[in-house]
Design a protein around this motif. Structure first.
Motif, PDB file in Angstrom:
ATOM      1  N   VAL A  83      -2.076  -7.795  11.680  1.00  0.00           N
ATOM      2  CA  VAL A  83      -2.112  -8.776  10.589  1.00  0.00           C
ATOM      3  C   VAL A  83      -2.514  -8.092   9.284  1.00  0.00           C
ATOM      4  CG1 VAL A  83      -3.201 -10.879   9.714  1.00  0.00           C
ATOM      5  CG2 VAL A  83      -2.583 -10.701  12.141  1.00  0.00           C
ATOM      6  N   ALA A  84      -3.560  -7.271   9.340  1.00  0.00           N
ATOM      7  CA  ALA A  84      -4.001  -6.538   8.149  1.00  0.00           C
ATOM      8  C   ALA A  84      -2.907  -5.596   7.669  1.00  0.00           C
ATOM      9  CB  ALA A  84      -5.273  -5.761   8.463  1.00  0.00           C
ATOM     10  N   LEU A  85      -2.244  -4.925   8.616  1.00  0.00           N
ATOM     11  CA  LEU A  85      -1.167  -4.000   8.255  1.00  0.00           C
ATOM     12  C   LEU A  85      -0.018  -4.743   7.585  1.00  0.00           C
ATOM     13  CD1 LEU A  85       0.236  -1.269   8.268  1.00  0.00           C
ATOM     14  CD2 LEU A  85       0.936  -1.716  10.633  1.00  0.00           C
ATOM     15  N   LYS A  86       0.376  -5.880   8.153  1.00  0.00           N
ATOM     16  CA  LYS A  86       1.486  -6.644   7.582  1.00  0.00           C
ATOM     17  C   LYS A  86       1.146  -7.148   6.187  1.00  0.00           C
ATOM     18  CE  LYS A  86       5.614  -8.347   7.927  1.00  0.00           C
ATOM     19  NZ  LYS A  86       6.783  -7.443   8.038  1.00  0.00           N
ATOM     20  N   THR A  87      -0.100  -7.567   5.995  1.00  0.00           N
ATOM     21  CA  THR A  87      -0.532  -8.024   4.671  1.00  0.00           C
ATOM     22  C   THR A  87      -0.418  -6.904   3.651  1.00  0.00           C
ATOM     23  OG1 THR A  87      -2.075  -9.594   5.678  1.00  0.00           O
ATOM     24  CG2 THR A  87      -2.436  -9.030   3.362  1.00  0.00           C
ATOM     25  N   LEU A  88      -0.884  -5.717   4.019  1.00  0.00           N
ATOM     26  CA  LEU A  88      -0.780  -4.565   3.127  1.00  0.00           C
ATOM     27  C   LEU A  88       0.679  -4.217   2.841  1.00  0.00           C
ATOM     28  CD1 LEU A  88      -3.546  -2.197   4.544  1.00  0.00           C
ATOM     29  CD2 LEU A  88      -3.554  -3.333   2.322  1.00  0.00           C
ATOM     30  N   GLN A  89       1.513  -4.294   3.849  1.00  0.00           N
ATOM     31  CA  GLN A  89       2.927  -3.960   3.669  1.00  0.00           C
ATOM     32  C   GLN A  89       3.609  -4.916   2.701  1.00  0.00           C
ATOM     33  OE1 GLN A  89       4.040  -4.019   7.828  1.00  0.00           O
ATOM     34  NE2 GLN A  89       4.062  -1.779   7.962  1.00  0.00           N
ATOM     35  N   ILE A  90       3.283  -6.200   2.798  1.00  0.00           N
ATOM     36  CA  ILE A  90       3.877  -7.189   1.888  1.00  0.00           C
ATOM     37  C   ILE A  90       3.430  -6.918   0.451  1.00  0.00           C
ATOM     38  CG2 ILE A  90       3.869  -9.638   1.245  1.00  0.00           C
ATOM     39  CD1 ILE A  90       3.655 -10.252   4.286  1.00  0.00           C
ATOM     40  N   LEU A  91       2.138  -6.663   0.279  1.00  0.00           N
ATOM     41  CA  LEU A  91       1.609  -6.410  -1.057  1.00  0.00           C
ATOM     42  C   LEU A  91       2.180  -5.121  -1.645  1.00  0.00           C
ATOM     43  CD1 LEU A  91      -2.113  -7.440  -0.453  1.00  0.00           C
ATOM     44  CD2 LEU A  91      -0.429  -8.671  -1.842  1.00  0.00           C
ATOM     45  N   GLU A  92       2.274  -4.085  -0.813  1.00  0.00           N
ATOM     46  CA  GLU A  92       2.828  -2.823  -1.299  1.00  0.00           C
ATOM     47  C   GLU A  92       4.312  -2.969  -1.639  1.00  0.00           C
ATOM     48  OE1 GLU A  92       1.354  -0.105  -2.064  1.00  0.00           O
ATOM     49  OE2 GLU A  92      -0.606  -0.194  -1.100  1.00  0.00           O
ATOM     50  N   TRP A  93       5.040  -3.757  -0.858  1.00  0.00           N
ATOM     51  CA  TRP A  93       6.447  -4.024  -1.177  1.00  0.00           C
ATOM     52  C   TRP A  93       6.572  -4.646  -2.564  1.00  0.00           C
ATOM     53  CZ3 TRP A  93       8.924  -8.609  -2.322  1.00  0.00           C
ATOM     54  CH2 TRP A  93      10.321  -8.538  -2.388  1.00  0.00           C
ATOM     55  N   ALA A  94       5.584  -5.480  -2.919  1.00  0.00           N
ATOM     56  CA  ALA A  94       5.582  -6.150  -4.230  1.00  0.00           C
ATOM     57  C   ALA A  94       4.958  -5.278  -5.319  1.00  0.00           C
ATOM     58  CB  ALA A  94       4.822  -7.473  -4.126  1.00  0.00           C
ATOM     59  N   TYR A  95       4.790  -3.993  -5.047  1.00  0.00           N
ATOM     60  CA  TYR A  95       4.256  -3.012  -5.996  1.00  0.00           C
ATOM     61  C   TYR A  95       2.795  -3.263  -6.359  1.00  0.00           C
ATOM     62  CZ  TYR A  95       9.018  -1.345  -6.534  1.00  0.00           C
ATOM     63  OH  TYR A  95      10.265  -0.834  -6.285  1.00  0.00           O
ATOM     64  N   ILE A  96       2.074  -3.939  -5.514  1.00  0.00           N
ATOM     65  CA  ILE A  96       0.631  -4.089  -5.692  1.00  0.00           C
ATOM     66  C   ILE A  96      -0.047  -2.996  -4.874  1.00  0.00           C
ATOM     67  CG2 ILE A  96      -1.367  -5.592  -5.296  1.00  0.00           C
ATOM     68  CD1 ILE A  96       0.561  -7.969  -5.617  1.00  0.00           C
ATOM     69  N   PRO A  97      -0.826  -2.120  -5.491  1.00  0.00           N
ATOM     70  CA  PRO A  97      -1.413  -0.983  -4.762  1.00  0.00           C
ATOM     71  C   PRO A  97      -2.573  -1.425  -3.863  1.00  0.00           C
ATOM     72  CG  PRO A  97      -2.197  -0.995  -7.019  1.00  0.00           C
ATOM     73  CD  PRO A  97      -1.170  -2.099  -6.929  1.00  0.00           C
ATOM     74  N   ALA A  98      -2.225  -2.230  -2.854  1.00  0.00           N
ATOM     75  CA  ALA A  98      -3.236  -2.862  -2.007  1.00  0.00           C
ATOM     76  C   ALA A  98      -4.057  -1.852  -1.231  1.00  0.00           C
ATOM     77  CB  ALA A  98      -2.564  -3.846  -1.047  1.00  0.00           C
ATOM     78  N   LEU A  99      -3.411  -0.809  -0.731  1.00  0.00           N
ATOM     79  CA  LEU A  99      -4.149   0.189   0.034  1.00  0.00           C
ATOM     80  C   LEU A  99      -5.148   0.927  -0.850  1.00  0.00           C
ATOM     81  CD1 LEU A  99      -4.501   1.513   2.790  1.00  0.00           C
ATOM     82  CD2 LEU A  99      -2.757   3.173   2.130  1.00  0.00           C
ATOM     83  N   GLU A 100      -4.742   1.202  -2.077  1.00  0.00           N
ATOM     84  CA  GLU A 100      -5.643   1.874  -3.011  1.00  0.00           C
ATOM     85  C   GLU A 100      -6.828   0.966  -3.356  1.00  0.00           C
ATOM     86  OE1 GLU A 100      -6.371   5.524  -4.325  1.00  0.00           O
ATOM     87  OE2 GLU A 100      -4.472   4.935  -3.423  1.00  0.00           O
ATOM     88  N   ILE A 101      -6.559  -0.331  -3.508  1.00  0.00           N
ATOM     89  CA  ILE A 101      -7.639  -1.295  -3.749  1.00  0.00           C
ATOM     90  C   ILE A 101      -8.609  -1.299  -2.572  1.00  0.00           C
ATOM     91  CG2 ILE A 101      -8.178  -3.752  -4.030  1.00  0.00           C
ATOM     92  CD1 ILE A 101      -5.429  -4.001  -5.442  1.00  0.00           C
ATOM     93  N   LEU A 102      -8.044  -1.275  -1.359  1.00  0.00           N
ATOM     94  CA  LEU A 102      -8.879  -1.241  -0.157  1.00  0.00           C
ATOM     95  C   LEU A 102      -9.749   0.007  -0.129  1.00  0.00           C
ATOM     96  CD1 LEU A 102      -9.691  -2.324   2.634  1.00  0.00           C
ATOM     97  CD2 LEU A 102      -7.677  -1.163   3.572  1.00  0.00           C
ATOM     98  N   MET A 103      -9.181   1.157  -0.488  1.00  0.00           N
ATOM     99  CA  MET A 103      -9.954   2.399  -0.486  1.00  0.00           C
ATOM    100  C   MET A 103     -11.125   2.330  -1.464  1.00  0.00           C
ATOM    101  SD  MET A 103      -8.623   4.411   1.777  1.00  0.00           S
ATOM    102  CE  MET A 103      -8.407   2.887   2.700  1.00  0.00           C
ATOM    103  N   HIS A 104     -10.905   1.725  -2.628  1.00  0.00           N
ATOM    104  CA  HIS A 104     -11.988   1.581  -3.602  1.00  0.00           C
ATOM    105  C   HIS A 104     -13.010   0.554  -3.124  1.00  0.00           C
ATOM    106  CE1 HIS A 104     -10.724   3.996  -7.164  1.00  0.00           C
ATOM    107  NE2 HIS A 104      -9.565   3.943  -6.524  1.00  0.00           N
ATOM    108  N   ALA A 105     -12.527  -0.496  -2.454  1.00  0.00           N
ATOM    109  CA  ALA A 105     -13.448  -1.510  -1.927  1.00  0.00           C
ATOM    110  C   ALA A 105     -14.356  -0.919  -0.848  1.00  0.00           C
ATOM    111  CB  ALA A 105     -12.664  -2.694  -1.367  1.00  0.00           C
ATOM    112  N   LEU A 106     -13.818   0.028  -0.089  1.00  0.00           N
ATOM    113  CA  LEU A 106     -14.610   0.637   0.977  1.00  0.00           C
ATOM    114  C   LEU A 106     -15.790   1.441   0.442  1.00  0.00           C
ATOM    115  CD1 LEU A 106     -11.859   1.758   3.518  1.00  0.00           C
ATOM    116  CD2 LEU A 106     -13.592  -0.012   3.834  1.00  0.00           C
TER     117      LEU A 106
END
Length: 337
Positions: free
Chosen positions: A125-148
């Motif tokens: 579920v988390a992976l699919k959410t990230l994939q959708i956001l990244e497809w829409a050019y939202i740097p979701a994984l990078e946001i997650l890395m900063h949130a960590l």
């Protein structure tokens, strides 16, 4: 010896450092003020300058992490801490960032405290959410890395000492955002756009600079396996991702961070010398050079699969000038974990 020469690492550093720092401070302040107005074209101008001021601020942090701005570590630390506030990365500290980046160079690998890829594969579920956001050019994984950077001190025992800094920074930043929102509520979403642009730019610069392996050894001492990766390995698994070969001044958009092979060969050389040294060392040889036009195609095409990708070492990326070079996410020097 002039006082500036005693302070700076290089005797020609005063003017370039002053110009770059002034650009960052001006963009941060004037760009921020422009985002507080109700004039759309000033908002647009403010977002772009504010975002780019964070980009240049981030690369000045990189310079300071190499101690290539000032002679003394404490001066590089003070300078870096200011830039960390400007870039919104002040939850990390200078010592953590410089340590992680030093390991990147000494181990000739991407060194992290944990690899998120197998974790994401166990959480669809988390992976699919990230994939959708990244497809829409939202740097979701990078946001997650900063949130960590904010989250991990409350999870990992070896990071508990960073809790006080994280909480202090959170309180101050929330207070500042509340005050700015009281002047203009639009500032919040304009800042968010500027920050997303900043993260996207930083990611674009990171993903194609190496075909390095990812090792979960940041919280450990340097292992014997690191000695197996020599300078020859480093050179042939490092790429200079230039915005322009013909017009070197265009690479100033990333403070010459794109001259990455030169940087790895001569880490104490300051940003403003890199184009000249690159030309002296490589001349017309573009074996390790990848250019903007080709990398943009790869950046777009592989934005979703890149989430889980880890490039094999010695990948022959030059066969199509990097257009099938997927690259790797989550290795920013700003996220010290």
């Amino acid at each position: 010896m002039p006082s500036s020469a005693k302070t700076f690492r290089h005797d020609d550093a005063l003017l370039p450092t002053l110009l770059a720092s002034s650009y960052v401070l001006a963009g941060y302040l004037l760009g921020g003020l422009s985002m507080l107005t109700d004039v759309w074209y000033l908002n647009l101008f403010g977002v772009l300058w504010f975002a780019h001021s964070m980009v240049i601020g981030a690369y000045l942090i990189h310079e300071a992490a190499h101690l290539s701005i000032f002679r003394e570590r404490k001066h590089n630390r003070w300078f870096s801490e200011l830039m960390l506030w400007i870039t919104g990365c002040s939850y990390s500290n200078f010592d953590d960032i410089s340590h992680k980046h030093a390991r990147h160079h000494s181990d000739r690998a991407d060194i992290v405290s944990f690899d998120f890829r197998p974790i994401l594969q166990r959480h669809p579920v988390a992976l699919k959410t990230l994939q959708i956001l990244e497809w829409a050019y939202i740097p979701a994984l990078e946001i997650l890395m900063h949130a960590l950077v904010i989250i991990l001190p409350f999870i990992k025992p070896n990071r508990h000492k960073r809790r006080a800094r994280v909480l202090s920074v959170l309180v101050i930043r929330l207070a500042l955002f509340s005050y700015l929102a009281s002047i203009s509520l639009d500032f919040l979403w304009l800042y968010a756009i500027a920050y997303l642009l900043f993260l996207t730019f930083m990611r674009f610069m990171d993903v194609h600079q190496h075909t390095y392996e990812v090792f979960e050894t940041l919280d450990q001492k340097r292992g014997p396996e690191a000695k197996l990766r020599d300078k020859h390995f480093e050179e042939h698994n490092t790429y200079s991702n230039l915005f322009s070969v013909k017009h070197p001044w265009l690479n100033l958009i990333a403070l010459n961070f794109s001259y990455h092979n030169v940087h790895h060969r001569q880490q104490l050389q300051p940003w403003y010398r890199l184009p000249k040294i690159h030309k002296e060392l490589y001349g017309a040889d573009q074996t390790q050079v990848l250019t903007f036009r080709h990398l943009m195609k790869s950046f777009h095409k592989y934005r979703v699969p890149r989430i889980l990708n880890g490039d094999p070492i010695n990948l022959p990326v030059k066969h199509d000038e990097g257009e099938s070079f997927i690259g790797v996410d989550g290795v920013s020097f700003l996220t010290a974990h």
